[in-house]
Design a protein around this motif. Structure first.
Motif, mmCIF file in Angstrom:
data_model
loop_
_atom_site.group_PDB
_atom_site.id
_atom_site.type_symbol
_atom_site.label_atom_id
_atom_site.label_comp_id
_atom_site.label_asym_id
_atom_site.label_seq_id
_atom_site.Cartn_x
_atom_site.Cartn_y
_atom_site.Cartn_z
ATOM 1 N N THR A 159 55.765 -63.856 -20.962
ATOM 2 C CA THR A 159 54.910 -63.156 -21.931
ATOM 3 C C THR A 159 55.002 -63.839 -23.289
ATOM 4 O O THR A 159 56.061 -63.862 -23.924
ATOM 5 N N SER A 160 53.855 -64.389 -23.746
ATOM 6 C CA SER A 160 53.893 -65.260 -24.925
ATOM 7 C C SER A 160 54.189 -64.504 -26.220
ATOM 8 O O SER A 160 54.700 -65.075 -27.178
ATOM 9 N N ASN A 161 53.850 -63.201 -26.277
ATOM 10 C CA ASN A 161 54.094 -62.475 -27.534
ATOM 11 C C ASN A 161 55.426 -61.731 -27.547
ATOM 12 O O ASN A 161 55.636 -60.838 -28.349
#
Ligand SMILES: Cc1cc2nc3c(=O)[nH]c(=O)nc-3n(C[C@H](O)[C@H](O)[C@H](O)COP(=O)(O)OP(=O)(O)OC[C@H]3O[C@@H](n4cnc5c(N)ncnc54)[C@H](O)[C@@H]3O)c2cc1C
Length: 143
Positions: free
Chosen positions: A12-14
């Motif tokens: 998950t990039s955030n």
């Protein structure tokens, strides 16, 4: 606690991971506004509106007698998991195999998260509890 969650977080990039870091202070007037963190490079502050405290993954089994064998993380060994390199512990004097949820002490059973290899889900813990009762009946009946 669950590998699939760890993998999901990594994907998950955030989500920013701060390894080896502890929350040392929650800051705010009438609600949470920031967290003070302590990491490998010292203390620093980050803005935060909420904090999820993840507890419950460490077994509290230090109070158990040594005769109840545990794995290196403190989870209680039972049934087939009592075998190390194919052998039951020397303390096991019964002529029978341990029941599935039976610990290294005959007649003492374990159920739920605290058991080595358990699924760590409510339904499993409840199910194991009811199965442990059946094993207790079998034990008392002399099987
Ligand atoms: C953050 C988090 C999220 C989760 N989300 C889910 C989910 O969405 N779905 C799901 O199915 N499962 C979930 N789980 C897992 C689920 O909570 C557990 O699988 C379940 O609670 C295990 O039940 P248990 O009875 O084995 O242990 P617990 O629920 O941990 O109960 C053990 C009890 O024993 C007490 N105790 C400990 N030591 C002693 C002592 N010496 N003397 C007396 N009492 C003692 C403890 O206080 C506790 O009340 C989650 C777990 C966590 C931590």
């Amino acid at each position: 606690m669950s590998k699939y969650l760890i993998d999901e977080i990594a994907r998950t990039s955030n989500v920013v991971l701060e390894p080896l870091t502890q929350v040392v202070e929650a800051i705010g007037e009438d609600h949470l506004e920031a967290l003070r963190l302590s990491g490998p490079n010292g203390e620093y502050q980050v803005p935060a509106g909420s904090l999820f405290v993840f507890i419950g993954a460490v077994p509290g089994t230090k109070w158990l007698p040594e005769s109840i064998l545990r794995d290196e993380n403190g989870f209680v060994l039972a049934g087939p998991d009592l075998r190390a390199k194919g052998k039951l512990p020397e303390s096991w004097k019964e002529q029978r195999e341990p029941f599935l949820l039976e610990t290294s002490v005959p007649g003492v059973f374990v159920a739920g998260d605290v058991r080595h290899g358990s699924v760590k889900r409510v339904a499993s813990a409840v199910g194991e509890g009811s199965i442990a009762v059946q094993f207790a009946h079998q034990y008392l009946a002399g099987f």
